[in-house]
Design a protein around this motif. Sequence first.
Motif, PDB file in Angstrom:
ATOM      1  N   ALA A  68       0.801  -1.220   0.000  1.00 44.88           N
ATOM      2  CA  ALA A  68       0.000   0.000   0.000  1.00 44.88           C
ATOM      3  C   ALA A  68       0.837   1.275   0.000  1.00 44.88           C
ATOM      4  N   ARG A  69       2.155   1.155   0.076  1.00 43.21           N
ATOM      5  CA  ARG A  69       2.991   2.351   0.153  1.00 43.21           C
ATOM      6  C   ARG A  69       3.102   3.012  -1.210  1.00 43.21           C
ATOM      7  N   LEU A  70       3.118   4.319  -1.212  1.00 44.15           N
ATOM      8  CA  LEU A  70       3.422   5.045  -2.432  1.00 44.15           C
ATOM      9  C   LEU A  70       4.882   4.832  -2.781  1.00 44.15           C
ATOM     10  N   ARG A  71       5.158   4.773  -4.072  1.00 49.49           N
ATOM     11  CA  ARG A  71       6.525   4.592  -4.567  1.00 49.49           C
ATOM     12  C   ARG A  71       6.866   5.789  -5.444  1.00 49.49           C
ATOM     13  N   VAL A  72       7.923   6.500  -5.072  1.00 47.22           N
ATOM     14  CA  VAL A  72       8.327   7.702  -5.793  1.00 47.22           C
ATOM     15  C   VAL A  72       9.764   7.525  -6.263  1.00 47.22           C
ATOM     16  N   GLY A  73       9.995   7.733  -7.560  1.00 50.37           N
ATOM     17  CA  GLY A  73      11.346   7.690  -8.097  1.00 50.37           C
ATOM     18  C   GLY A  73      12.068   8.997  -7.853  1.00 50.37           C
ATOM     19  N   LEU A  74      13.339   8.913  -7.478  1.00 51.19           N
ATOM     20  CA  LEU A  74      14.157  10.100  -7.216  1.00 51.19           C
ATOM     21  C   LEU A  74      15.444   9.991  -8.018  1.00 51.19           C
ATOM     22  N   LEU A  75      15.632  10.911  -8.977  1.00 55.06           N
ATOM     23  CA  LEU A  75      16.817  10.914  -9.832  1.00 55.06           C
ATOM     24  C   LEU A  75      17.569  12.221  -9.634  1.00 55.06           C
ATOM     25  N   ASP A  92      14.095  11.605   4.667  1.00 52.35           N
ATOM     26  CA  ASP A  92      13.457  11.827   5.966  1.00 52.35           C
ATOM     27  C   ASP A  92      11.955  12.041   5.811  1.00 52.35           C
ATOM     28  N   THR A  93      11.588  12.819   4.795  1.00 50.83           N
ATOM     29  CA  THR A  93      10.169  13.097   4.575  1.00 50.83           C
ATOM     30  C   THR A  93       9.445  11.862   4.069  1.00 50.83           C
ATOM     31  N   ALA A  94      10.096  11.098   3.195  1.00 44.55           N
ATOM     32  CA  ALA A  94       9.476   9.864   2.702  1.00 44.55           C
ATOM     33  C   ALA A  94       9.202   8.896   3.841  1.00 44.55           C
ATOM     34  N   GLU A  95      10.152   8.778   4.752  1.00 47.33           N
ATOM     35  CA  GLU A  95       9.945   7.885   5.899  1.00 47.33           C
ATOM     36  C   GLU A  95       8.785   8.368   6.758  1.00 47.33           C
ATOM     37  N   ARG A  96       8.713   9.667   6.966  1.00 45.71           N
ATOM     38  CA  ARG A  96       7.632  10.218   7.783  1.00 45.71           C
ATOM     39  C   ARG A  96       6.269   9.993   7.144  1.00 45.71           C
ATOM     40  N   LEU A  97       6.212  10.053   5.813  1.00 45.17           N
ATOM     41  CA  LEU A  97       4.944   9.929   5.096  1.00 45.17           C
ATOM     42  C   LEU A  97       4.680   8.514   4.588  1.00 45.17           C
ATOM     43  N   ASN A  98       5.529   7.553   5.008  1.00 47.01           N
ATOM     44  CA  ASN A  98       5.356   6.151   4.604  1.00 47.01           C
ATOM     45  C   ASN A  98       5.436   5.995   3.085  1.00 47.01           C
ATOM     46  N   VAL A  99       6.410   6.661   2.478  1.00 44.96           N
ATOM     47  CA  VAL A  99       6.644   6.591   1.042  1.00 44.96           C
ATOM     48  C   VAL A  99       7.944   5.842   0.791  1.00 44.96           C
ATOM     49  N   ASP A 126       4.478   5.885  -8.521  1.00 46.65           N
ATOM     50  CA  ASP A 126       3.333   6.779  -8.423  1.00 46.65           C
ATOM     51  C   ASP A 126       3.705   8.223  -8.721  1.00 46.65           C
ATOM     52  N   GLY A 127       5.001   8.543  -8.690  1.00 42.61           N
ATOM     53  CA  GLY A 127       5.442   9.896  -8.969  1.00 42.61           C
ATOM     54  C   GLY A 127       6.943   9.940  -9.157  1.00 42.61           C
ATOM     55  N   LEU A 128       7.441  11.072  -9.662  1.00 38.34           N
ATOM     56  CA  LEU A 128       8.870  11.242  -9.909  1.00 38.34           C
ATOM     57  C   LEU A 128       9.353  12.563  -9.328  1.00 38.34           C
ATOM     58  N   VAL A 129      10.546  12.529  -8.747  1.00 36.10           N
ATOM     59  CA  VAL A 129      11.275  13.740  -8.352  1.00 36.10           C
ATOM     60  C   VAL A 129      12.625  13.658  -9.057  1.00 36.10           C
ATOM     61  N   VAL A 130      12.927  14.617  -9.940  1.00 39.78           N
ATOM     62  CA  VAL A 130      14.106  14.488 -10.789  1.00 39.78           C
ATOM     63  C   VAL A 130      14.861  15.811 -10.869  1.00 39.78           C
ATOM     64  N   VAL A 326       3.220  13.825  -2.735  1.00 43.79           N
ATOM     65  CA  VAL A 326       2.236  13.122  -1.897  1.00 43.79           C
ATOM     66  C   VAL A 326       0.915  13.884  -1.860  1.00 43.79           C
ATOM     67  N   ASP A 327       0.975  15.198  -1.761  1.00 43.83           N
ATOM     68  CA  ASP A 327      -0.255  15.987  -1.771  1.00 43.83           C
ATOM     69  C   ASP A 327      -1.032  15.783  -3.066  1.00 43.83           C
ATOM     70  N   ARG A 328      -0.330  15.773  -4.192  1.00 44.41           N
ATOM     71  CA  ARG A 328      -1.004  15.550  -5.475  1.00 44.41           C
ATOM     72  C   ARG A 328      -1.689  14.183  -5.485  1.00 44.41           C
ATOM     73  N   LEU A 329      -0.980  13.181  -5.011  1.00 42.86           N
ATOM     74  CA  LEU A 329      -1.535  11.831  -5.029  1.00 42.86           C
ATOM     75  C   LEU A 329      -2.721  11.704  -4.082  1.00 42.86           C
ATOM     76  N   ARG A 330      -2.651  12.363  -2.954  1.00 45.23           N
ATOM     77  CA  ARG A 330      -3.776  12.321  -2.023  1.00 45.23           C
ATOM     78  C   ARG A 330      -5.018  12.963  -2.626  1.00 45.23           C
ATOM     79  N   GLN A 331      -4.805  14.019  -3.389  1.00 44.76           N
ATOM     80  CA  GLN A 331      -5.941  14.728  -3.955  1.00 44.76           C
ATOM     81  C   GLN A 331      -6.516  14.039  -5.186  1.00 44.76           C
ATOM     82  N   GLY A 332      -5.651  13.342  -5.907  1.00 47.48           N
ATOM     83  CA  GLY A 332      -6.117  12.810  -7.183  1.00 47.48           C
ATOM     84  C   GLY A 332      -6.065  11.307  -7.340  1.00 47.48           C
TER      85      GLY A 332
END
Length: 365
Positions: A68-75, A92-99, A126-130, A326-332
């Motif tokens: 159930a965890r969100l998965r975000v790619g980080l490049l 740190d933020t990913a751990e706090r938000l269970n990502v 579920d999302g990308l940070v690049v 995470v906010d985008r995913l929560r909303q959409g």
Amino acid sequence: MSELGWTRRDAIRRHLGLWGSARTSELRARFEVSERTIQRDFNAIVADSADITRVHGGLVASGDPDRARLRVGLLVPNPDYYFDDVLRGAQDTAERLNVRLVTAEHKYQDDLERLLLERLGEVRLDGLVVTVDHDEDRHRFLARQGLPTVIIERPWCPELRNVDHVAGVGGYLDHVFSDHVAGAALGLQHLVDLEHRSIRCLFRNTPTTSALARGVRDAADHLIALGVTVETWLLPMGAQRRDETWCTAIDEVVSACLSDGVTAVMAHSDPVAEDLVDRLRAAGLAVPDRVSVVTYDGSRTATELGLSAVSPRRRAVGAVAVERIVDRLRQGGRRGSTGQPGFRISLVPEFVAGRTTGPAPGFMA
């Protein structure tokens, strides 16, 4: 049970599927109902499903915790002293938000960057940070992934409107970056407040440099009115630390301090500032009594050496990027929504006082 009750419980089940847990306090506020109502909903949901467990304060999905965890790619380019802090903020933020973060580094190599983006596109994300440079091909590629994406530490500028429009990125592509234009002004203002009136900027060629130079240009009229002269010099493209071109550029600044009345220098990045301080002192120019030096970087090395620094908020960049995804995913929903407005978040750096700046010679603060 009322139709509203069924709708609420279905929403709670979707919340569990997305996040893996649900808290009583959060759902009370969301649905504007009593704690007792949420508890009855929990009892009904648990009775209907063997995969959901009651815990103190809420529910958890008791199957595979990673499911159930969100998965975000980080490049990012590489986990050096700059992006190491960005990465830590994101982690740190990913751990706090269970990502769960799936990380990769492209080492500033275009071919490797494209290969890694393609591989990330093959993973269930579920999302990308690049961190990638802005151009139409890259924006098109990112848009084709169909994922909410945040570009970090590559400042957006008005010229990018055409790139975004042609690439058709819509609501997929957002930006979080350090405001280096404001950071340059912050460093200059510190020196001006100390009554320095002849300032040199010595900048290394990095993705940060163009924004720094723009910050200096933007401040020019204000500084001229105060009787301040600022000149910007660039290290030659490709100059490596302590090679001939590097040392020559630094020695030219030292000469300006010796013969042209320059009393302050803003240097980018920390290695430039460190070597400049060494050369100034070797030439008999005391730092900061005779020449003040501000570094634009502010890594741990700057702190250890006591350099006065304008320091981008690197950890905050990583943290805010993950939070926005995470906010985008929560909303959409799990893959987000392109119907939401795009955002461009710039974070103003901070000035960290060290031992390399002081009042201009002859001025008593």
